[in-house]
Every structure is written in structure tokens, then in C-alpha cells.
Design an enzyme around this catalytic site. Structure first.
Site, PDB file in Angstrom:
ATOM      1  N   SER A 118      76.586 -85.615-127.384  1.00 31.30           N
ATOM      2  CA  SER A 118      76.337 -86.162-128.713  1.00 31.30           C
ATOM      3  C   SER A 118      77.624 -86.040-129.515  1.00 31.30           C
ATOM      4  O   SER A 118      78.543 -85.326-129.125  1.00 31.30           O
ATOM      5  CB  SER A 118      75.206 -85.399-129.415  1.00 31.30           C
ATOM      6  OG  SER A 118      75.614 -84.072-129.735  1.00 31.30           O
ATOM      7  N   VAL A 182      77.062 -80.353-128.499  1.00 30.18           N
ATOM      8  CA  VAL A 182      76.988 -80.562-129.949  1.00 30.18           C
ATOM      9  C   VAL A 182      78.344 -80.220-130.551  1.00 30.18           C
ATOM     10  O   VAL A 182      78.971 -79.227-130.192  1.00 30.18           O
ATOM     11  CB  VAL A 182      75.867 -79.705-130.587  1.00 30.18           C
ATOM     12  CG1 VAL A 182      76.072 -78.220-130.324  1.00 30.18           C
ATOM     13  CG2 VAL A 182      75.755 -79.993-132.085  1.00 30.18           C
ATOM     14  N   ILE A 213      79.524 -76.322-126.920  1.00 34.94           N
ATOM     15  CA  ILE A 213      80.043 -76.552-128.259  1.00 34.94           C
ATOM     16  C   ILE A 213      81.267 -77.456-128.132  1.00 34.94           C
ATOM     17  O   ILE A 213      82.227 -77.119-127.436  1.00 34.94           O
ATOM     18  CB  ILE A 213      80.424 -75.223-128.942  1.00 34.94           C
ATOM     19  CG1 ILE A 213      79.244 -74.240-128.913  1.00 34.94           C
ATOM     20  CG2 ILE A 213      80.893 -75.500-130.368  1.00 34.94           C
ATOM     21  CD1 ILE A 213      77.965 -74.752-129.543  1.00 34.94           C
ATOM     22  N   LYS A 214      81.214 -78.595-128.797  1.00 37.07           N
ATOM     23  CA  LYS A 214      82.317 -79.563-128.704  1.00 37.07           C
ATOM     24  C   LYS A 214      83.397 -79.238-129.735  1.00 37.07           C
ATOM     25  O   LYS A 214      83.114 -79.074-130.916  1.00 37.07           O
ATOM     26  CB  LYS A 214      81.806 -80.998-128.918  1.00 37.07           C
ATOM     27  CG  LYS A 214      81.034 -81.550-127.749  1.00 37.07           C
ATOM     28  CD  LYS A 214      80.585 -82.986-127.997  1.00 37.07           C
ATOM     29  CE  LYS A 214      81.637 -83.995-127.631  1.00 37.07           C
ATOM     30  NZ  LYS A 214      81.106 -85.382-127.666  1.00 37.07           N
ATOM     31  N   ILE A 215      84.616 -79.173-129.250  1.00 36.51           N
ATOM     32  CA  ILE A 215      85.786 -78.926-130.090  1.00 36.51           C
ATOM     33  C   ILE A 215      86.807 -80.018-129.797  1.00 36.51           C
ATOM     34  O   ILE A 215      87.104 -80.288-128.625  1.00 36.51           O
ATOM     35  CB  ILE A 215      86.391 -77.541-129.779  1.00 36.51           C
ATOM     36  CG1 ILE A 215      85.401 -76.425-130.129  1.00 36.51           C
ATOM     37  CG2 ILE A 215      87.713 -77.347-130.530  1.00 36.51           C
ATOM     38  CD1 ILE A 215      85.883 -75.036-129.753  1.00 36.51           C
TER      39      ILE A 215
END
Length: 443
Positions: A118, A182, A213-215
Site C-alpha cells: 500500500s 504500510v 514498514i515502508k520507508i
């Protein structure tokens, strides 16, 4: 690779019924009060229709994919080319979309989808165009939540619910697959410390083992990646557009594993999201301006060529003494994930950014149309390193024509971050308007 044959045995609808049965702790699962049909045979879903229902764009195929949990007599779900993609070539097909109800993911899981990505643009579309979020949003604002806090609670609920659906895949692959991604706030793309704290917070509130966790892979956030990995948090590094930045991302992952102090690294995993189609979109414009036959002949070839070289870099970096020392502690490779796989130019084949990028230990995340196209007429074979010399030749030829790969990467990164910021801000504005229309917030 034996997992999929195991996965086809359980009935996903039955598993969901178990997860959502009355009396079960729904606060832990975070689900809506959903009641699936008591008969799995009644849970037949036309995947094509399910995909199209969220998009107004016409599809180029007349595909009718029928994927269901059972075929009506209790037998396992029908196989698709996505199962072959994973079993035969070791590539995990993921779905690049998320919206309510998350149970829409069930037929995709049955068809072979093994994870979800996402981003702020996806949530902007999902939340602003649907009434499915209204009840929760109303409750949050009436409870005194500000608009941005309410947004994150809406998002976290979707992520938690999706994680629950993919948990069987995560468990049966021992943490190798079944992730839901996310992203931290795109407003933090130039804030190293802010990104670290946001990642820790998101990881804590989602509280699911299979969340990524998207960075973003911005210069400011590369140190964030190292620190978050060192804290034992699994990361999807997004918005990678160049080989140089990709190598920095790999190094951040390795540095983070080494700095973690963990004796067991098996639960700290990562993917590196290397964007594809946007590269061609930008470079094709430059080639058309150059206008020579050689330049025009290279249109539509830059993205796949650079991706093939990224795979070579991946193979080099995840080998040798440094990597082997980490493997002894259970470390897993940071898999390459092909992102931006939708075809922007209608003159190009609709599987252009999927079919040539098939290889082991990789992920391909596909939005609706790319996914449907590949299921319909995709061919499964190892292609990512089938002609490495040609990829290098294309990459060098583009450089000789004046294409500055560093500039391309920087420009696309700026555009990507800006696009996500605009989506994020637009969504907060629309939520404010929704709150006002519901007379929930005084002016």
C-alpha cells in the site's frame, strides 16, 4: 518451495470464519463485524469482476477469471499462473492495492497472491471514494481524534485486517512471505529522525509479525533504514529508482543487521522496492527529443535493463564473507521487489514490467490490470538474468546518448515523494470535508 501445495489444502473462507467467529476477541483481530457465508460453496467470486469494481478504466482483455475458495464440491481453489510463478521460479506475486472490505483479498489469495503493498496514493483513493470508512471515522472524530490521528487509525485497521488474512502464508513460510506493507508519512521523506520514530510507532501500533514498514529510499532516510532494521523492525524500502541508491539501501540493511546485536536475525527481513515503469516514462521523453533512429529504438527498454542490472547487484551484495557471517545468525536476503509494474504506455505489452523480471528470491507487486493481464496470458520462466549482456549494452547505450542515470533517479525520486505528499495532503483535506459534512467538527 513446497509451501503452495500446503496452502491449497486449507479453505481460506473457513479460516476467516474461525478468525471472526462470535465470541472471539475481535479487538485483537481488528476486524469489522463480518459474517461470511456458512457455506464456502456460496463464496464464489469472479476475480476479474472483483478487480474491475475498483477501477473505471476499461481492460484490454475480455478476461473472466473465476477464482473461488472451492469449486462447489469442497475441492481446493483453482491454480493460476501465480502459483507456478512462486513454485517454479521462486518469485512471490503481491497485490499493489488495499481497500475495504479487506475480505476482497480472499479470492486473490486463492489465486496465488502472497502479499500486499500500500502507499499514500492507494489509501487516498480507497478512503476518499468509499463509504466503508464512514462509521469508524465518525466514531474517531466524535471521540475527539484530530483528522490526521483518525487517518492513521483507519489505515492501521486495514493493515491489521490484511495481515490477519496473510498470516497463514507468513507462518507456513517461516516468515519468508505473507507481508503487508504500510508507509510512514510522506511528509517525513527528508527527516531522518522523524522517519525512525514514525517507523517505530507504526510497528508498535500495527503489532503484527507480518507487517512491513515502508520507508522511502531518499538520501535522508537511508540512515533511517539502518536504524530501524537495527531495532529489529522489518522494512520495505520504497521509491528506489537508481542502481547507486539501491546499493546504498542494501548497505543500510546489512549495516542494520550487524548493528542489531541480535543473535537470531531470522525475523528481521526486508524488501527493496525498485520502481520500473516510471523509468521508461521519463527516459522515453528524452529519447523522443533526441529523435535519432538509435534513440527511438531504445524506447521502452531502459527500465527493464536497469532492473536486470539491479538483480546482478543483488546477487553480488548477498554473497561473500560479510553476508555469510550474517547468514550464520539466520539473516535473510533483502529481496528485490519490482514496483510500478503497471504499463503507462498503451503501445507496450501489458505484461512488460512483469514477464521480463522473473527470477528467484524476488517479489513482483502488481496493481489490478497488471495482475489480471499476467494471470490471463503471462508466461512463467526465469527471465531476469536471461540476457545480462544485452541489459548492460542498453544501459551503456543510453548513457552514450546523454541519458544521465543519476539525474533520472533523482528526478523520479522527487516526483515520487511529491506525488505521495500530495495524495496524503489531499486525503486529509477530504477527511476534513467529510467530517464537516457529517457535522462532526465545528468550523
Amino acid at each position: 518451495m513446497a509451501f503452495v501445495s500446503k496452502l491449497s489444502t486449507p479453505n481460506p473462507a473457513a479460516s476467516l470464519s474461525e478468525a471472526l467467529r462470535p465470541g472471539r476477541d475481535s479487538s485483537r483481530n481488528g476486524f469489522l463485524s463480518f459474517r461470511p457465508s456458512s457455506s464456502a460453496a456460496n463464496y464464489k467470486i469472479n476475480l476479474s469482476a472483483s478487480l474491475r469494481s475498483r477501477h473505471s478504466l476499461p481492460l484490454k482483455t475480455s478476461l473472466r477469471i473465476k477464482c473461488s475458495q472451492t469449486d462447489g464440491n469442497g475441492s481446493p481453489a483453482k491454480r493460476t499462473v501465480l502459483h507456478d510463478l512462486y513454485e517454479k521460479e521462486g518469485q512471490s506475486p503481491w497485490y499493489d492495492n488495499l481497500c475495504r472490505p479487506v475480505t476482497d483479498l480472499l479470492p486473490l489469495i486463492a489465486s496465488g497472491v502472497r502479499g500486499v503493498t500500500s502507499n499514500p496514493a492507494i489509501f487516498q483513493k480507497a478512503i476518499s471514494s468509499s463509504d466503508a470508512y464512514n462509521d469508524q471515522f465518525r466514531e474517531l472524530v466524535q471521540a475527539g481524534k484530530d483528522i490526521e490521528s483518525a487517518y492513521w487509525e483507519l489505515v492501521v485497521k486495514d493493515i491489521q485486517d490484511a495481515c490477519k488474512l496473510f498470516e497463514p502464508i507468513y507462518d507456513q513460510t517461516d516468515g519468508g512471505d505473507g507481508y503487508v506493507s504500510v508507509e510512514v508519512s510522506p511528509r517525513l521523506a527528508d527527516d531522518t529522525e522523524g522517519t525512525i520514530e514514525a517507523a517505530k510507532w507504526l510497528h508498535k501500533v500495527v503489532d503484527r509479525p507480518n507487517v512491513y514498514i515502508k520507508i522511502p529510499a531518499t538520501e535522508a532516510c537511508v540512515p533511517s533504514i539502518k536504524e530501524v532494521i537495527a531495532n529489529g523492525i522489518s522494512v520495505n524500502v520504497t521509491l528506489i529508482f537508481s542502481l547507486a541508491r539501491y546499493e546504498a539501501v542494501i548497505d543500510a540493511y546489512l549495516d542494520g543487521l550487524e548493528a542489531s546485536g541480535l543473535n537470531d536475525l531470522s525475523r528481521v527481513t526486508s524488501v527493496a522496492s525498485f520502481f520500473v515503469s516510471r523509468v521508461d516514462t521519463l527516459i522515453d521523453k528524452s529519447l523522443e527529443k533526441i529523435g535519432t533512429p538509435e534513440a527511438l529504438n531504445l524506447r521502452g527498454k531502459a527500465a527493464v535493463a536497469q532492473a536486470a542490472l539491479a538483480y546482478q547487484l543483488y546477487q553480488r551484495k548477498f554473497s561473500g564473507p560479510r553476508w555469510e557471517a550474517l547468514v550464520k545468525k539466520g539473516a535473510k536476503k533483502q529481496r528485490l521487489l519490482w514496483a510500478s509494474t503497471s504499463v503507462k504506455n498503451p503501445a507496450y505489452p501489458d505484461t512488460l514490467y512483469v514477464a521480463p523480471l522473473i527470477g528467484p528470491d524476488t517479489v513482483s507487486t502488481m496493481p489490478d490490470q497488471a495482475l489480471e493481464a499476467f494471470i490471463d496470458h503471462g508466461t512463467v520462466s526465469r527471465t531476469i538474468d536471461s540476457n545480462a549482456s544485452e541489459a548492460e549494452g542498453i544501459y551503456n547505450a543510453l548513457q552514450k546518448l546523454g541519458i544521465d542515470w543519476g539525474h533520472v533517479g533523482n528526478q523520479l525520486e522527487l516526483e515520487g515523494v511529491d506525488s505521495f505528499k500530495k495524495s496524503f495532503d489531499s486525503l486529509l483535506d477530504s477527511l476534513q470535508e467529510k467530517a464537516n459534512s457529517l457535522k462532526l467538527v465545528s468550523h
